[in-house]
Design an enzyme around this catalytic site. Structure first.
Site, PDB file in Angstrom:
ATOM      1  N   ASN A  75      32.383  63.265  39.092  1.00  0.00           N
ATOM      2  CA  ASN A  75      31.228  62.510  38.602  1.00  0.00           C
ATOM      3  C   ASN A  75      30.637  63.191  37.372  1.00  0.00           C
ATOM      4  O   ASN A  75      30.854  64.383  37.151  1.00  0.00           O
ATOM      5  CB  ASN A  75      30.151  62.406  39.682  1.00  0.00           C
ATOM      6  CG  ASN A  75      30.317  61.162  40.539  1.00  0.00           C
ATOM      7  OD1 ASN A  75      30.836  60.151  40.074  1.00  0.00           O
ATOM      8  ND2 ASN A  75      29.883  61.229  41.778  1.00  0.00           N
ATOM      9  N   ASP A  81      36.079  44.732  36.725  1.00  0.00           N
ATOM     10  CA  ASP A  81      36.523  44.543  35.337  1.00  0.00           C
ATOM     11  C   ASP A  81      38.024  44.374  35.172  1.00  0.00           C
ATOM     12  O   ASP A  81      38.504  44.082  34.066  1.00  0.00           O
ATOM     13  CB  ASP A  81      36.038  45.715  34.470  1.00  0.00           C
ATOM     14  CG  ASP A  81      36.414  47.082  35.054  1.00  0.00           C
ATOM     15  OD1 ASP A  81      37.526  47.213  35.600  1.00  0.00           O
ATOM     16  OD2 ASP A  81      35.598  48.015  34.962  1.00  0.00           O
ATOM     17  N   CYS A  96      36.929  23.076  47.836  1.00  0.00           N
ATOM     18  CA  CYS A  96      38.274  23.178  48.439  1.00  0.00           C
ATOM     19  C   CYS A  96      38.732  24.616  48.608  1.00  0.00           C
ATOM     20  O   CYS A  96      39.801  24.860  49.136  1.00  0.00           O
ATOM     21  CB  CYS A  96      39.293  22.372  47.626  1.00  0.00           C
ATOM     22  SG  CYS A  96      39.754  23.138  46.038  1.00  0.00           S
ATOM     23  N   CYS A 117      36.045  22.552  39.488  1.00  0.00           N
ATOM     24  CA  CYS A 117      37.430  22.649  39.969  1.00  0.00           C
ATOM     25  C   CYS A 117      38.283  21.585  39.277  1.00  0.00           C
ATOM     26  O   CYS A 117      37.968  20.392  39.350  1.00  0.00           O
ATOM     27  CB  CYS A 117      37.407  22.435  41.478  1.00  0.00           C
ATOM     28  SG  CYS A 117      38.965  22.660  42.302  1.00  0.00           S
ATOM     29  N   CYS A 170      36.562  27.626  44.102  1.00  0.00           N
ATOM     30  CA  CYS A 170      35.889  26.327  44.271  1.00  0.00           C
ATOM     31  C   CYS A 170      35.128  26.333  45.593  1.00  0.00           C
ATOM     32  O   CYS A 170      35.685  26.670  46.638  1.00  0.00           O
ATOM     33  CB  CYS A 170      36.930  25.209  44.263  1.00  0.00           C
ATOM     34  SG  CYS A 170      36.227  23.614  44.691  1.00  0.00           S
ATOM     35  N   HIS A 183      34.869  44.512  45.173  1.00  0.00           N
ATOM     36  CA  HIS A 183      33.786  43.631  44.714  1.00  0.00           C
ATOM     37  C   HIS A 183      34.313  42.432  43.931  1.00  0.00           C
ATOM     38  O   HIS A 183      33.568  41.772  43.215  1.00  0.00           O
ATOM     39  CB  HIS A 183      32.778  44.424  43.874  1.00  0.00           C
ATOM     40  CG  HIS A 183      31.974  45.381  44.706  1.00  0.00           C
ATOM     41  ND1 HIS A 183      31.234  46.407  44.168  1.00  0.00           N
ATOM     42  CD2 HIS A 183      31.789  45.461  46.046  1.00  0.00           C
ATOM     43  CE1 HIS A 183      30.634  47.081  45.154  1.00  0.00           C
ATOM     44  NE2 HIS A 183      30.966  46.526  46.296  1.00  0.00           N
ATOM     45  N   SER A 221      28.248  57.312  42.950  1.00  0.00           N
ATOM     46  CA  SER A 221      27.385  58.158  43.770  1.00  0.00           C
ATOM     47  C   SER A 221      27.698  57.935  45.247  1.00  0.00           C
ATOM     48  O   SER A 221      27.378  58.767  46.083  1.00  0.00           O
ATOM     49  CB  SER A 221      25.915  57.841  43.487  1.00  0.00           C
ATOM     50  OG  SER A 221      25.657  56.490  43.760  1.00  0.00           O
ATOM     51  N   GLY A 225      33.519  58.585  39.806  1.00  0.00           N
ATOM     52  CA  GLY A 225      32.535  57.776  39.091  1.00  0.00           C
ATOM     53  C   GLY A 225      31.643  56.920  39.959  1.00  0.00           C
ATOM     54  O   GLY A 225      31.287  55.811  39.579  1.00  0.00           O
TER      55      GLY A 225
HETATM   56 ZN   LIG Z   1      38.223  22.400  44.476  1.00  0.00          ZN
END
Ligand SMILES: [Zn+2]
Length: 305
Positions: A273, A119, A161, A198, A158, A150, A249, A247
């Site tokens: 937690n 986020d 490229c 792209c 893209c 993550h 497990s 936060g």
């Molecule tokens: Zn591209």
């Protein structure tokens, strides 16, 4: 031995720690209104992650994947940082480290914050310290001591490229750009030529890097993909003697392995937690409750946020 909830002994251990890492999960952003993925009422109870969050799903049909990520992005755009983000960001300030983490081997650098959240709120919390941090310290905090393992919902890559761009725009077809998608299961279906490309929707036939017209994908880590920064995390944890888990497990690999890596080298682990989890039996400290309340209290930083 069951974990302790004694704040004084935790603070004493923090002052003695030579290298500190923080592992954060969905619970860190829960108070900001970001839904969790696995918890009660979590996103994966309603959505098939093979369909909306895997490369195979994207190759089969990219439209629902983009639609899902568009929805997540809108949720993230509407969210704001909470006190747990703020207190972790405050560890980037040298005077706060001098008080809480006075034994660090490298006192000039903040602890490593490893977040499983995409986020961008940990980065946003650092932005609010721009008047208190030098440009060098801000760069270090945002780019060397923050790993979004993550990925980040505001980035896209893209597939042709490999150019990666950052954008808070919704990056979907015009019909979506101006309207709010209420949920990821919205019935409106995107056509292939409406998906992000792209160089943007006004692509003019160029094949240049970053403007090649290739299909874009959200630069987040999907199921079956290797999380980002694993080499850096492993190297850092080799020398970490205090891991603060917030936060999450931490049942799923590789996060579960981070705790083991620190414990196996004689390090200490503290859990923050909402409720008890299986893994916290390995912890030295366990602070139950809303992390935006327990974290500032246990760190002794209720006055700095
Ligand atoms: Zn591209």
């Amino acid at each position: 031995m069951s974990p302790s909830d004694d704040i004084a002994s935790f603070q004493d251990a923090l002052r003695k720690a030579k290298q500190v890492a923080i592992l954060a999960g969905a619970g860190l952003s829960a108070a900001s209104g970001i839904p969790t993925y696995r918890g009660k009422g979590g996103i994966w109870h309603e959505h098939d992650h093979d369909k909306v969050a895997s490369l195979d799903g994207f190759k089969k049909d990219p439209a629902p994947v983009w639609q899902f990520h568009h929805w997540i992005k809108q949720v993230c755009l509407a969210a704001s940082v909470n006190d747990a983000h703020r207190v972790l960001a405050s560890l980037s300030l040298p005077e706060v480290r001098g008080k809480v983490l006075s034994g660090l081997k490298d006192p000039s650098s903040p602890p490593l914050l490893i977040t499983q959240n995409m986020d961008g709120l940990s980065s946003l919390a650092l932005d609010s310290l721009k008047d208190q941090l030098s440009p060098e310290d801000m760069h270090k905090a945002k780019h060397e001591r923050l790993i979004e393992m993550h990925g980040n919902i505001y980035r896209q890559t893209c597939l042709q490229c490999r150019h990666t761009s950052v954008s808070t725009d919704c990056h979907l077809a015009d019909q979506f750009a101006g309207s709010k998608v209420q949920s990821s299961t919205s019935s409106a279906k995107l056509a292939l030529d409406q998906l992000p490309r792209c160089g943007g929707s006004s692509w003019n036939g160029s094949n240049r890097y970053g403007k090649c017209g290739g299909p874009l994908r959200p630069a987040v880590v999907w199921f079956g993909e290797i999380p980002e920064g694993m080499g850096d995390i492993g190297r850092y944890l080799n020398w970490t003697d205090m891991l603060i888990v917030v936060g999450t497990s931490a049942i799923v690999q590789p996060a579960a392995g981070f705790i083991k890596a620190v414990k196996d080298r004689g390090g200490k682990v503290a859990f923050f937690n909402l409720e008890k989890v299986e893994k916290d039996q390995d912890a030295d400290w366990l602070f139950l409750g809303r992390c935006e309340e327990t974290l500032p209290l246990a760190l002794g930083l209720t006055n700095t946020i």
